[in-house]
Design an enzyme around this catalytic site. Structure first.
Site, PDB file in Angstrom:
ATOM      1  N   GLY A 222       0.825  -1.209   0.000  1.00 17.40           N
ATOM      2  CA  GLY A 222       0.000   0.000   0.000  1.00 17.40           C
ATOM      3  C   GLY A 222       0.855   1.253   0.000  1.00 17.40           C
TER       4      GLY A 222
ATOM      5  N   VAL B 180      16.988   8.166  -0.099  1.00 14.69           N
ATOM      6  CA  VAL B 180      17.826   7.017  -0.471  1.00 14.69           C
ATOM      7  C   VAL B 180      18.658   7.384  -1.703  1.00 14.69           C
ATOM      8  CG1 VAL B 180      17.797   4.633  -1.328  1.00 14.69           C
ATOM      9  CG2 VAL B 180      16.229   5.314   0.501  1.00 14.69           C
TER      10      VAL B 180
ATOM     11  N   ARG C  30       0.823  -4.916  -6.147  1.00 14.52           N
ATOM     12  CA  ARG C  30       0.911  -6.213  -5.476  1.00 14.52           C
ATOM     13  C   ARG C  30       1.406  -7.183  -6.559  1.00 14.52           C
ATOM     14  NH1 ARG C  30      -0.778  -4.328  -0.263  1.00 14.52           N
ATOM     15  NH2 ARG C  30      -2.532  -2.963  -0.593  1.00 14.52           N
TER      16      ARG C  30
ATOM     17  N   GLY D 199       5.328  -2.253   3.623  1.00 16.57           N
ATOM     18  CA  GLY D 199       4.836  -2.784   4.887  1.00 16.57           C
ATOM     19  C   GLY D 199       5.288  -4.214   5.126  1.00 16.57           C
ATOM     20  N   ASP D 200       4.486  -4.861   5.932  1.00 18.54           N
ATOM     21  CA  ASP D 200       4.736  -6.219   6.366  1.00 18.54           C
ATOM     22  C   ASP D 200       5.001  -7.199   5.209  1.00 18.54           C
ATOM     23  OD1 ASP D 200       4.416  -7.827   8.829  1.00 18.54           O
ATOM     24  OD2 ASP D 200       2.933  -8.828   7.557  1.00 18.54           O
TER      25      ASP D 200
ATOM     26  N   THR E 202       4.275   2.361   5.786  1.00 24.90           N
ATOM     27  CA  THR E 202       2.869   1.944   5.888  1.00 24.90           C
ATOM     28  C   THR E 202       2.157   2.864   6.871  1.00 24.90           C
ATOM     29  OG1 THR E 202       1.367   0.237   6.733  1.00 24.90           O
ATOM     30  CG2 THR E 202       3.603   0.155   7.567  1.00 24.90           C
TER      31      THR E 202
ATOM     32  N   ASP F  31      -0.171   1.961   8.717  1.00 23.47           N
ATOM     33  CA  ASP F  31      -0.712   1.146   9.819  1.00 23.47           C
ATOM     34  C   ASP F  31       0.137   1.161  11.093  1.00 23.47           C
ATOM     35  OD1 ASP F  31      -2.555   0.463   7.903  1.00 23.47           O
ATOM     36  OD2 ASP F  31      -1.643  -1.481   7.452  1.00 23.47           O
TER      37      ASP F  31
ATOM     38  N   ASP G 161       2.324  -0.928  11.936  1.00 26.96           N
ATOM     39  CA  ASP G 161       2.308  -2.275  12.521  1.00 26.96           C
ATOM     40  C   ASP G 161       3.629  -3.021  12.396  1.00 26.96           C
ATOM     41  OD1 ASP G 161       2.179  -2.549   9.801  1.00 26.96           O
ATOM     42  OD2 ASP G 161       0.504  -3.958   9.786  1.00 26.96           O
TER      43      ASP G 161
ATOM     44  N   ARG H 160     -17.558  15.615  14.036  1.00 25.09           N
ATOM     45  CA  ARG H 160     -17.981  16.042  15.373  1.00 25.09           C
ATOM     46  C   ARG H 160     -19.002  17.184  15.284  1.00 25.09           C
ATOM     47  NH1 ARG H 160     -17.742  13.964  20.478  1.00 25.09           N
ATOM     48  NH2 ARG H 160     -15.494  13.679  20.484  1.00 25.09           N
TER      49      ARG H 160
ATOM     50  N   ARG I 252      -5.343  -2.274   9.314  1.00 19.95           N
ATOM     51  CA  ARG I 252      -5.279  -3.744   9.208  1.00 19.95           C
ATOM     52  C   ARG I 252      -5.587  -4.352  10.565  1.00 19.95           C
ATOM     53  NH1 ARG I 252      -1.591  -6.777   5.320  1.00 19.95           N
ATOM     54  NH2 ARG I 252      -1.362  -5.326   3.599  1.00 19.95           N
TER      55      ARG I 252
ATOM     56  N   GLU J 239     -15.013   9.281  22.393  1.00 22.83           N
ATOM     57  CA  GLU J 239     -15.440   8.605  23.618  1.00 22.83           C
ATOM     58  C   GLU J 239     -14.712   7.285  23.804  1.00 22.83           C
ATOM     59  OE1 GLU J 239     -17.474  10.784  22.008  1.00 22.83           O
ATOM     60  OE2 GLU J 239     -17.165  11.839  23.899  1.00 22.83           O
TER      61      GLU J 239
ATOM     62  N   ARG K 203     -25.007   6.601  13.503  1.00 24.62           N
ATOM     63  CA  ARG K 203     -24.502   6.774  12.137  1.00 24.62           C
ATOM     64  C   ARG K 203     -23.134   6.127  11.997  1.00 24.62           C
ATOM     65  NH1 ARG K 203     -28.921   8.304  11.647  1.00 24.62           N
ATOM     66  NH2 ARG K 203     -29.780  10.049  10.457  1.00 24.62           N
TER      67      ARG K 203
ATOM     68  N   HIS L 229     -10.060   5.486   1.761  1.00 24.19           N
ATOM     69  CA  HIS L 229      -8.759   5.800   1.167  1.00 24.19           C
ATOM     70  C   HIS L 229      -8.285   7.238   1.336  1.00 24.19           C
ATOM     71  CE1 HIS L 229      -9.182   1.823  -0.535  1.00 24.19           C
ATOM     72  NE2 HIS L 229      -7.874   1.861  -0.694  1.00 24.19           N
TER      73      HIS L 229
HETATM   74  P1  ATP Z   1       0.572  -2.555   3.437  1.00 26.48           P
HETATM   75  O1  ATP Z   1       0.809  -2.998   4.859  1.00 26.48           O
HETATM   76  O2  ATP Z   1       0.555  -1.084   3.307  1.00 26.48           O
HETATM   77  O3  ATP Z   1      -0.574  -3.233   2.761  1.00 26.48           O
HETATM   78  P2  ATP Z   1       2.472  -4.498   2.445  1.00 26.48           P
HETATM   79  O4  ATP Z   1       3.894  -4.335   2.066  1.00 26.48           O
HETATM   80  O5  ATP Z   1       2.178  -5.315   3.662  1.00 26.48           O
HETATM   81  O6  ATP Z   1       1.881  -3.048   2.578  1.00 26.48           O
HETATM   82  P3  ATP Z   1       1.441  -6.610   0.714  1.00 26.48           P
HETATM   83  O7  ATP Z   1       0.477  -6.515  -0.402  1.00 26.48           O
HETATM   84  O8  ATP Z   1       1.134  -7.522   1.832  1.00 26.48           O
HETATM   85  O9  ATP Z   1       1.672  -5.113   1.200  1.00 26.48           O
HETATM   86  O10 ATP Z   1       2.860  -7.048   0.106  1.00 26.48           O
HETATM   87  C1  ATP Z   1       3.438  -6.364  -0.974  1.00 26.48           C
HETATM   88  C2  ATP Z   1       4.124  -7.323  -1.906  1.00 26.48           C
HETATM   89  O11 ATP Z   1       5.192  -8.004  -1.220  1.00 26.48           O
HETATM   90  C3  ATP Z   1       3.254  -8.450  -2.447  1.00 26.48           C
HETATM   91  O12 ATP Z   1       2.454  -8.046  -3.515  1.00 26.48           O
HETATM   92  C4  ATP Z   1       4.321  -9.458  -2.886  1.00 26.48           C
HETATM   93  O13 ATP Z   1       4.884  -9.109  -4.121  1.00 26.48           O
HETATM   94  C5  ATP Z   1       5.362  -9.289  -1.787  1.00 26.48           C
HETATM   95  N1  ATP Z   1       5.152 -10.343  -0.772  1.00 26.48           N
HETATM   96  C6  ATP Z   1       4.268 -10.337   0.255  1.00 26.48           C
HETATM   97  N2  ATP Z   1       4.321 -11.482   0.949  1.00 26.48           N
HETATM   98  C7  ATP Z   1       5.255 -12.249   0.347  1.00 26.48           C
HETATM   99  C8  ATP Z   1       5.777 -13.567   0.557  1.00 26.48           C
HETATM  100  N3  ATP Z   1       5.331 -14.344   1.555  1.00 26.48           N
HETATM  101  N4  ATP Z   1       6.747 -14.010  -0.286  1.00 26.48           N
HETATM  102  C9  ATP Z   1       7.204 -13.243  -1.280  1.00 26.48           C
HETATM  103  N5  ATP Z   1       6.749 -12.015  -1.541  1.00 26.48           N
HETATM  104  C10 ATP Z   1       5.786 -11.514  -0.761  1.00 26.48           C
END
Ligand code: ATP
Length: 323
Positions: A11, A23, A72, A102-103, A126, A128, A130, A155, A172, A188, A247, A253
């Site tokens: 994301g 970088v 992705r 991200g993750d 990210t 998030d 996380d 509000r 997430r 709240e 509500r 997004h």
């Molecule tokens: P966000 O947290 O913002 O969604 P993210 O980096 O976690 O970002 P993902 O869609 O989970 O987003 O991962 C991004 C890309 O990383 C995937 O489309 C894929 O190409 C690669 N990726 C994720 N998991 C794996 C994995 N287990 N093995 C290899 N590549 C991976």
């Protein structure tokens, strides 16, 4: 190492451009060549790669999204896909990678780095927040500020109409945006996945008579199958309390867009520069984190363990201040 490749994946998050700039400039400053890889890991498979000079990253520090685009990429999850990616890197003469995401992005980086003994440094990008090993991730502060602005506006109508609003925010399976968003807007309560396994948070809220004498109420809900989401919670409350004017707003997004805050620009600049320092120090398979204002190198497998704790002190603060 002669040439460093950069990509953004997963994301998009505000501040990714500031990180790309940092970088690129830090790498060139240290005598490396730089190549920009488009659309995350997909660009390594399709070969969408361009040499980057300092001018390629001019005038982008203030922009949301990512000039390198993101995608992705399912193929990268397969050994065959990663082989194609490796061949592309060899062909392009790229000796090391800096990946921002991200993750999932860091998981992919860890697998690839181990498989090919290839140097990769990751930056936590990210909204998030996380990832373990860094106080905040690139994009989180901007998203939090966007949430704050949106909730302030809601509000106004909540107060005027004496309504009860459930507002769903991203994250997430992490409740950082919801919890800190709630504190920042004087909401709240926050309903977050980290606590959901312990107690029924909604039940608890109702039991404590959370509306009391207030003429409007706002509850921030973290999107997650664990909380069930704002719509689900609102339906439960409405059924039990038909007298409330309930509500739901799902912020969606808008939380990912916009110009990065000063905090995110500075964070991204420091982390981007630190990524090149890490490569110079022969570090590999680490994510750059900043904890207590100090740069740290966090091994990928620690960063993605996905158990970054929520600060109990923040939860208690919210509870105390929302009486
Ligand atoms: P966000 O947290 O913002 O969604 P993210 O980096 O976690 O970002 P993902 O869609 O989970 O987003 O991962 C991004 C890309 O990383 C995937 O489309 C894929 O190409 C690669 N990726 C994720 N998991 C794996 C994995 N287990 N093995 C290899 N590549 C991976």
């Amino acid at each position: 190492i002669k040439c460093v490749g950069i990509l953004t994946s997963g994301g998009d998050a505000p501040g990714m451009n500031a990180a790309i700039r940092a970088v690129t400039r830090a790498a060139i400053y240290n005598g490396f060549e730089v190549k920009g890889i488009y659309r995350g890991y997909k660009g390594l498979i399709t070969g969408e790669i361009t040499p980057f000079k300092t001018q390629n990253v001019s005038n982008i520090i203030q922009l949301g999204g990512t000039i390198l685009k993101t995608a992705r990429c399912q193929e990268f999850k397969t050994p065959e896909g990663r082989k194609v990616a490796y061949d592309t890197l060899v062909k392009e003469g790229i000796d090391a990678l800096v990946v921002i995401g991200g993750d999932g992005t860091l998981t992919g980086a860890r697998i690839f780095a181990t498989e090919y003994n290839y140097p990769i440094v990751g930056l936590p990008g990210t909204i998030d927040n996380d990832l373990y090993g860094t106080d905040t991730t690139i994009g989180y502060d901007t998203a939090l500020n966007t949430i704050m602005d949106a909730v302030d506006k809601i509000r106004d109508t909540a107060t005027s109409h004496e309504r009860l609003f459930f507002i769903e925010v991203m994250g997430r399976d992490a409740g950082f945006l919801a919890l800190n968003g709630a504190i920042a807007t004087g909401a709240e309560a926050a309903i977050i996945p980290e606590i959901s396994t312990e107690v029924d948070q909604l039940e608890e809220l109702i039991k404590n008579g959370f509306r009391k004498s207030k003429n409007s109420s706002i509850v921030l809900v973290a999107e997650s199958p664990i909380t069930g989401g704002a719509m689900h919670l609102a339906e439960r409350v409405q059924k039990e309390y038909p007298q409330y004017d309930v509500r739901v707003t799902i912020l969606g997004h808008i939380q990912r867009g916009g110009s990065p805050t000063a905090h995110d620009r500075i964070l991204a600049s420091r982390m981007g520069s630190a990524a090149i320092d890490a490569l110079l120090e022969d570090q590999r398979n680490v994510m750059i984190g900043i904890r207590n204002n100090e740069i740290e190198y966090i091994p990928f497998n620690k960063a993605i363990k996905n158990d970054k704790p929520i600060d109990r002190e923040l939860l208690n603060t919210l509870r105390k201040l929302s009486i």
